[in-house]
Motif scaffolding. Structure first.
Motif, mmCIF file in Angstrom:
data_model
loop_
_atom_site.group_PDB
_atom_site.id
_atom_site.type_symbol
_atom_site.label_atom_id
_atom_site.label_comp_id
_atom_site.label_asym_id
_atom_site.label_seq_id
_atom_site.Cartn_x
_atom_site.Cartn_y
_atom_site.Cartn_z
ATOM 1 N N THR B 33 0.946 -1.269 0.005
ATOM 2 C CA THR B 33 0.041 -0.312 -0.135
ATOM 3 C C THR B 33 0.872 1.242 -0.169
ATOM 4 N N GLN B 34 1.975 1.104 0.924
ATOM 5 C CA GLN B 34 2.801 2.267 0.852
ATOM 6 C C GLN B 34 3.581 2.308 -0.428
ATOM 7 N N THR B 35 4.172 1.334 -1.035
ATOM 8 C CA THR B 35 4.762 1.374 -2.233
ATOM 9 C C THR B 35 4.051 2.175 -3.570
ATOM 10 N N TYR B 36 2.703 1.756 -3.424
ATOM 11 C CA TYR B 36 2.009 2.022 -4.587
ATOM 12 C C TYR B 36 1.082 3.407 -4.131
ATOM 13 N N GLN B 37 1.086 3.644 -3.014
ATOM 14 C CA GLN B 37 0.050 4.722 -2.425
ATOM 15 C C GLN B 37 -1.189 4.649 -2.782
ATOM 16 N N VAL B 38 -1.857 3.337 -2.515
ATOM 17 C CA VAL B 38 -3.231 2.906 -2.684
ATOM 18 C C VAL B 38 -3.730 2.497 -1.254
ATOM 19 N N ASN B 41 -7.420 -2.059 0.244
ATOM 20 C CA ASN B 41 -8.620 -3.052 -0.705
ATOM 21 C C ASN B 41 -8.016 -2.887 -2.196
ATOM 22 N N THR B 42 -7.243 -2.000 -2.582
ATOM 23 C CA THR B 42 -6.789 -2.035 -4.190
ATOM 24 C C THR B 42 -5.878 -2.966 -3.992
ATOM 25 N N ILE B 43 -5.010 -3.107 -3.075
ATOM 26 C CA ILE B 43 -3.881 -3.938 -3.083
ATOM 27 C C ILE B 43 -4.385 -5.456 -3.090
ATOM 28 N N LEU B 44 -5.407 -5.564 -2.390
ATOM 29 C CA LEU B 44 -6.383 -7.044 -2.180
ATOM 30 C C LEU B 44 -6.992 -7.250 -3.604
ATOM 31 N N LYS B 45 -7.311 -6.554 -4.451
ATOM 32 C CA LYS B 45 -7.945 -6.670 -5.681
ATOM 33 C C LYS B 45 -6.533 -6.829 -6.617
#
Lengths: 231, 231
Positions: B33-38, B41-45
């Motif tokens: 989440t930190q790496t991609y700044q999202v 839930n977005t990472i889970l998808k």
DNA sequence: GAGTGGTCTAGACCACCCT
DNA sequence: GGGTGGTCTAGACCACTCG
């Protein structure tokens, strides 16, 4: 079982009970959240689940629609539950030909991603469907994952035993298909001539923690091997 | 393209570039989440997407791990993009045998879920891989969905054309496999004897709005037909 | 333009693995 | 017990379809 899974099961059951035809429009997401008293995201997970199972399809801006399997008697290549689950009734039977233990040789070690010499169970079975031979199975189980197996278990459903007694869930699997001329041993088992062809499917099953526990070579009778894939 | 998809592509590319072996542990969700700044839930998808593609597997309480395809040269039965996408290089070639139009008879109408008499395009092609014949394809396209098709398009990648020019995306597909003795016509095309066997795969492709637009019968040469399924 | 699915966020709490 | 993935919520905004 999580909510999204329960709801998925319930919706699938309803579609089957009502025998809804392909293309039938279901309730929209907002109605589903109210019906089941859950948040929108939970319903979205439910719908993704049903889509993966091939039960529905979703069209943006339009709705959620029923998707039906077209042909009966075909075996799904996607579901990961061994043999028994492919048949709705009890007409699938297995006859145990051989049960034993052995040490992994180089080939088996490579398939099961374990060191050479790892102790394995070896199972050979013939599978029948409605009295017809349709598959000769030759399986190896890694004893470091499958801690116990015996002859009487191998006569019934091994995957059901793994799941219920050893709590081993299938996480994922690799399957490789090709066509081969049968060895005389296999031709014999399947009642074929050596000039016939068989469909060979090699399968590697991994537990939900990612350990390979089962490597199987399955040889299907050309007249009784019918498969389908929905994706 | 949505964020979760972009991130999935990026992670997959990294795994391939770094050639990470099976079982390599990736960053945990919080780090991603930190790496991609999202959001989480977005990472889970993203991760669900990569799992569906067979690129990773997730283990609760433990981590996210790389999953690698084991064998080269096998064709995926899951990806829904016709022939060309199965091969990394340009060694896949097609030779057009026949292009025309016809009206749907009862069988074709039933497969394509359209009325009898619906106008169709008919395409027959031979597919080569590294100079070897491996498949004879006999396809029908519903003209009510595929509004235009011609000979010179049929000589290249039809699915690429459908996607880029007509904006028809594959929503889902049904595939049916079995083994057959080839007709003399097919034996001839594939350079086989009539006593040989072929792998027949019937495919129905549906657009993302759920309309069936392509019904194909594909006959694979037994020596060059190798398929895999990850699930 | 109204309806419907698709994406994304921020945060809470649970279940499981490992040491 | 600390770390990690799994589930769930409530709400905002976007993209597409269809009459």
């Amino acid at each position: 079982m999580p909510k999204y899974m329960q709801i998925a099961d319930e919706i699938e059951r309803q579609i089957q009970t009502l025998n809804l035809p392909q293309g039938t429009k279901l309730s929209n997401i907002q109605e589903l959240t109210q019906t089941y008293q859950v948040s929108k995201n939970t319903i979205l997970k439910t719908l993704k689940q049903l889509e993966d199972r091939g039960v529905i399809y979703q069209v943006q801006g339009s709705g959620i629609f029923v998707r039906r399997k077209k042909r009966k008697g075909y075996i799904s290549l996607i579901q990961n539950q061994g043999f028994s689950s492919d048949f709705e009734d009890d007409s699938e039977k297995a006859r145990l030909l051989n049960f034993g233990t052995l040490s992994a040789n180089e080939h088996l070690a490579s398939q099961l991603q374990c060191p050479v010499g790892t102790p394995l169970y070896e199972v050979e079975r013939l599978h029948f469907f409605r009295g017809q031979i349709y598959c000769y199975e030759h399986s190896y189980f890694n004893q470091e994952v499958v801690s116990f197996l015996n002859q009487s278990i191998a006569e019934t459903s091994i995957f059901e035993y793994l799941n219920q007694a050893l709590h081993i869930q299938v996480g994922f699997s690799d399957k490789y298909l090709n066509i081969q001329s049968p060895s005389s041993e296999i031709a014999n088992h399947l009642n074929l001539k050596k000039t016939d062809s068989v469909l060979k499917i090699e399968e590697v099953y991994y537990s939900s923690s990612g350990k390979a526990f089962d490597y199987s070579k399955n040889y299907y009778h050309p007249d009784h091997a019918q498969f389908f894939i929905q994706s």
